[in-house]
Scaffold this active site. Structure first.
Site, PDB file in Angstrom:
ATOM      1  N   HIS A  17       0.839  -1.204   0.000  1.00 38.06           N
ATOM      2  CA  HIS A  17       0.000   0.000   0.000  1.00 38.06           C
ATOM      3  C   HIS A  17       0.871   1.249   0.000  1.00 38.06           C
ATOM      4  CE1 HIS A  17      -2.395  -3.292   1.689  1.00 38.06           C
ATOM      5  NE2 HIS A  17      -3.455  -2.685   1.240  1.00 38.06           N
ATOM      6  N   HIS A  49      -3.870   2.973  -3.694  1.00 31.44           N
ATOM      7  CA  HIS A  49      -4.114   2.553  -2.316  1.00 31.44           C
ATOM      8  C   HIS A  49      -3.424   1.227  -2.013  1.00 31.44           C
ATOM      9  CE1 HIS A  49      -6.498   1.429   1.317  1.00 31.44           C
ATOM     10  NE2 HIS A  49      -6.345   0.231   0.803  1.00 31.44           N
ATOM     11  N   GLU A  88     -20.220  -2.519  22.593  1.00 29.82           N
ATOM     12  CA  GLU A  88     -19.379  -3.679  22.889  1.00 29.82           C
ATOM     13  C   GLU A  88     -18.092  -3.669  22.067  1.00 29.82           C
ATOM     14  OE1 GLU A  88     -22.528  -3.826  21.826  1.00 29.82           O
ATOM     15  OE2 GLU A  88     -23.656  -4.420  23.613  1.00 29.82           O
ATOM     16  N   HIS A 147     -30.968 -13.241  22.615  1.00 28.64           N
ATOM     17  CA  HIS A 147     -30.092 -12.986  23.759  1.00 28.64           C
ATOM     18  C   HIS A 147     -29.466 -14.257  24.325  1.00 28.64           C
ATOM     19  CE1 HIS A 147     -31.725  -9.036  23.422  1.00 28.64           C
ATOM     20  NE2 HIS A 147     -31.209  -8.605  24.544  1.00 28.64           N
TER      21      HIS A 147
END
Lengths: 680, 680
Positions: B30, B268, B426, B488
């Protein structure tokens, strides 16, 4: 708002009371938000949401997403009041085995629930996806209708909470929605400044409205959640804004009007207690001595929404019938999309590859499959989290899905385009894909590197839980990625993804397996699948010498039988390591050891085969077995048994050319041969 | 900037040239960002970063985080120019096996690299964590020093890219940094408007500066990455701002000044090609016929930073010695923290629990362990992602880590407080915890529900890869969570986390196992651990009747031996299911089947035991085995073997009381007994 009367006000208070009572009855749950968001929810379901409660699958309905799924009562009570079939007994059965009212709303379980929510932030992503799907659907079926006049124009409404907006996934999705100028999306943010740890000042002090302005959204503030007129005006303005997504920052007081528990974290996730319920009912003018006692006139009034919905639906149906007659092609496509039926002969478009030692990367083969299928399957679309070229997800010549003024020199397109640009936002990509699938109609895929499946895992799990047919194009699927090194090399990901119940993980061994894999995936309508594809070239097997790639559809198949027909050892491989198993077979056979090679592109598909087929592929009498996969050993013991050997990698990779890594980390024919000898 | 001369300008261009050349040599990599960020990087390393290249572990050094790890050359070239020991040969060896210059920077591998980056967004979270750790460290050691005058005041500088800021984890962490008013944090955003899919207009059009204003940051814009004076002034202003974190939005042109590839996605992530390298060198006035050819006077000039660093360090050392003498307690604590040594007798503070049928939830026991250890271990701190009470992570009476004006009626504290409030974030929690551990000194834990380990998985993997001693307090670890339902209830998470190389997953069976688990975790300095803890009460085993909980430290141990001493079957269980194994044992023994129960709190710790111990616990002669764990079967075949049976769950849970779910899903003593009979 105009036309709102006492019965409406009582209906709203009834919603609060039912929320309190249902939680009290269950002994646990989340009453606070259902109480304070009752006015907004009622207003939406009665006046703004275009829906027909007698046909929750009406294709032109508005969509409603409750991102804060813990406040399921916000939705359940409106489904009850709106006549979706939920009754008081269902509310009484909240959070109990088999009820229609589980702790968090579940799609395909309770009529009127559009998505399963609970894990925070996901619903915002789902809503963005639904809004994108709505635009694409309109583009496929009715692109020339003036704005707002298409049969397929509809609005996606979503409620979300502080927690939803703290989660990064909602930020990613909202930034994308701004870029996409989703004028058909309205988000109501319940700004109650309370979360489980109470006052959000300790963790969440940003200016949310300003953040959404930065994303390019239309931002409105309503300072009092009880001010129905202001909220109604804001909803009207939001719907009228068709150039940008809208957010309404709605200040509420959680648990209102509970005298002691309002505005506390305690009212978020616990029953209020009998005394507090009683006191609140007294404040609201309800009889504290009864429960689940709904005034018949209130219910009848609220359920008038059914008539309004039916009549809107009927009016639409008339126009729709005319459209069907005028657009037989579009009508047929819509029918196919709605039922997720594939067109006759579509699979004949699939490419095949001749034997080729030098080979082709499976990611490249996947791109060729997509290009071949695009003409036959207009419902198929997708993109990448900023890795289009690496993932081979963008089909050349296809328009990008973009507002016209967002085109670039690299990507042309328009609002109805087909190539999705998710940006570097894997988690939002997953949640948006779920929203697209939930909306219905189109069939979406999304790509990133396999290692970044970690970033989107929250959304992948929900796709599996909701049984949504989305496809992940996860490329660069092992240390074969090479020089980018350990942060980019998946090691544990194949096992960790196979762990997710209901997700098919598919790792083809060569280009022809890729074609069958895509075909099989597209034939499934009831589950997500993830393709694990190589960066590096893989030889295309000579199918005249080995078995047909059709075996891919069965999850595992005998690629090369032992020369004797009676194998002394079985080598199992997946993806890029199947060629290693084949090379090892050659050496073993040369040494007089009859060796079978089994390609295992999909553990889940193989598990679904009948016992006889599984026994045929892996006869129990052949206990000498070796698996080879450039990933952790976990899970392979089930295939190789006590006597078997597992050639895997139980540590992180390194930055070097992939050939070097395969040697250094022991993925060689010699290592497999040695393991086979041990196993025998 | 003042004092900058031609040699500095040439050094910057040298950095660009080396970046191009190293990628060209490797054949991949890069180059673009390393070229355009060379001025900013050089300016920072020469003028702003307080560092001593001869002692990369100097405790008072500023920290530098390169969040866009793909641009590793941005860092490697400055490490070379600054005299950290990297030389031209190392740059030549970019991205090759065993080199000091892997594709992405790796901490503990290359001197001067502070964190492993590559997965985007993580570095921003790391930087936020480092800034928080710096404040906490100052609070522990030197709380009364005036601002800016403490020996422990230092600044965290980070570079980040478009991709970093598209990722939700950076948004989460930045919002938290705003709430925390981290005045010691400076982020330089490389606003080059190019990512892999080229012009970011297709995916990322938001106003980043405005978004950061919304987070409460100090925002500056520098419109030209080549304008060193403007950038220098912005860095000065950012450092001077001590009440808010700072971001500098720095407009650069990626790949500048490559004549054809500047401002393209191609620059890039690919080598520019020989022609383009040559043309660029000509533009910069470098000799295109040589490579890795650095002017000696330029290098000597750049490396004067070593003298400045040494002298700053020496000056600091003098003050530090005085501080040590005046603060022997603080000095001893710092020594302990720096070396991660625990104080004598600390483990004597651990609580123990008497036998108790009704029992205690292991999450609650964990909270009691923390409370008991807090006085002895001031370095220990932590919090939760908005689930403090559920995770039992907040020790009563301890101050929150908060700016004074962010205190609430529930949480008092101050800038040097101990209880962390991560908000519902989180992923940022994981990345921030990594930053805290990387900073060094303190020992951090963070809690959420086990199911949401999915949201933070990207950061957990990096903790394991970096071998950071952070501890996850993952509670509500199974269907035992009950009414909140399938979204959950972790099903696959234990297996999916065990899959991560280098992570210890610890699931204690009762309160006393919790205490030994925490002790063992804190004794490890070289790896993260995750505790899986129950929501529901678990009986406290009568240790006079069964083995000591000390066996926990060995990962698996014989909890209850077969009455005969010669087991006919072995039952293995973890966490809340060990009690089920114990009940099954009772039934089997009553039926005359000698049965051993093995508690398996940590698979990884058990794997690290010697063969003799493992054989003692699981003798190969006893082939009848049953495992019981409320999770997917994956991985258990390794323990139970071909003849064994696995009692698990391979589908999602449901919303109901946990007792109902255990029955419905077959986690009962009867099911284990039946499986045992099958196995025998």
């Amino acid at each position: 708002p105009e036309g709102f009367g006492d019965l409406d006000r009582t209906a709203i208070d009834t919603a609060r009371v039912l929320a309190m009572e249902a939680v009290q009855q269950a002994g646990n749950g989340h009453p606070g938000t259902a109480m304070s968001m009752a006015p907004a929810a009622y207003l939406l379901f009665q006046r703004w949401l275009r829906h027909d409660p007698t046909d929750p699958q009406w294709v032109a309905r508005d969509r409603f997403v409750l991102s804060m799924g813990h406040s399921s009562l916000t939705l359940y009570v409106q489904l009850y009041l709106s006549g979706y079939g939920l009754e008081l007994d269902d509310l009484r059965a909240l959070r109990t085995w088999g009820s229609l009212t589980p702790g968090h709303p579940e799609v395909n379980h309770t009529p009127g629930v559009e998505t399963t929510t609970g894990p925070l932030g996901q619903g915002v992503g789902n809503a963005v996806g639904m809004a994108m799907a709505a635009r694409r659907e309109r583009g496929l079926l009715d692109p020339d209708a003036p704005e707002g006049e298409s049969l397929f124009d509809h609005t996606v409404w979503a409620f979300c909470s502080d927690g939803d907006l703290e989660e990064g996934v909602s930020g990613e999705a909202s930034s994308l929605a701004g870029t996409q100028r989703l004028g058909n999306l309205v988000l109501v943010y319940d700004d109650n400044k309370i979360s489980i740890e109470d006052d959000t000042t300790v963790a969440f002090t940003e200016d949310v409205g300003k953040r959404y302005e930065a994303y390019g959204w239309h931002v409105q503030h309503v300072d009092d959640g009880e001010d129905l007129a202001a909220l109604d005006a804001a909803l009207a303005a939001a719907k009228a804004e068709t150039r940008r997504p809208s957010i309404i920052v709605l200040r509420t007081i959680i648990g209102w009007p509970a005298p002691n528990k309002q505005n506390t974290g305690a009212s978020h996730g616990s029953a209020l207690g009998e005394d507090e319920v009683r006191a609140t009912k007294e404040i609201l003018g309800f009889d504290p001595s009864t429960s689940f006692d709904v005034d018949a006139s209130v219910l009848a009034h609220a359920r008038k929404v059914v008539d309004r919905g039916r009549s809107a639906h009927a009016e639409w149906q008339e126009r729709f019938t005319a459209w069907q007659q005028a657009n037989p092609g579009g009508a047929a496509l819509l029918e196919r999309m709605t039922t997720r039926t594939l067109p006759d002969g579509w699979a004949e478009q699939l490419p095949s590859w001749p034997a080729d030692e030098k080979g082709v990367a499976t990611r490249k083969a996947s791109g060729e499959v997509l290009a071949a299928l695009y003409p036959a399957l207009p419902e198929l679309w997708g993109g990448s989290a900023d890795l289009a070229e690496s993932n081979n997800t963008a089909v050349k010549g296809e328009p990008s899905f973009l507002p016209a003024d967002r085109q670039t020199k690299t990507w042309s397109g328009g609002p109805y385009g087909r190539t999705l640009h998710f940006g570097v936002r894997e988690h939002a990509m997953g949640a948006v894909m779920n929203g697209i699938a939930l909306h219905g109609g189109t069939r979406v895929y999304g790509g990133t590197f396999l290692t970044f499946s970690d970033y989107m895992r929250g959304a992948v799990r929900l796709a599996a839980l909701m049984q949504l047919p989305v496809t992940y194009v996860w490329t660069h699927d092992s240390i074969g990625l090479g020089e980018d090194g350990p942060t980019h090399q998946p090691i544990e990901h194949l096992a960790a993804l196979r762990a997710i119940p209901g997700l098919d993980v598919v790792r083809p061994a060569d280009a022809n397996e890729v074609a069958v894999a895509w075909r099989t995936i597209l034939e499934h309508n009831d589950r997500p699948a993830g393709l694990a594809l190589s960066r590096q070239n893989l030889p295309v097997f000579d199918r005249s010498q080995v078995a047909s790639a059709e075996g891919t559809a069965r999850g595992a198949y005998v690629l090369a039988e032992a020369s004797s027909g009676a194998p002394q050892v079985i080598l199992l491989g997946t993806g890029s390591e199947v060629q290693i198993a084949m090379a090892a077979r050659e050496q073993l056979e040369a040494d007089g050891i009859p060796t079978r090679v089994v390609s295992v592109p999909c553990v889940e598909w193989f598990a679904a085969q009948d016992r006889a087929y599984r026994e045929e592929v892996l006869p129990r009498t052949v206990r000498a077995r070796v698996s080879v996969e450039a990933g952790i050993p976990q899970g392979w013991r089930d295939f190789v048994g006590d006597a078997g050997r597992i050639v895997g990698i139980d540590h992180y990779g390194a930055s070097a050319a992939y050939g070097v890594l395969y040697e250094k980390f022991g993925f060689t024919a010699e290592a497999v041969v040695a393991a086979a000898r041990e196993s025998i």
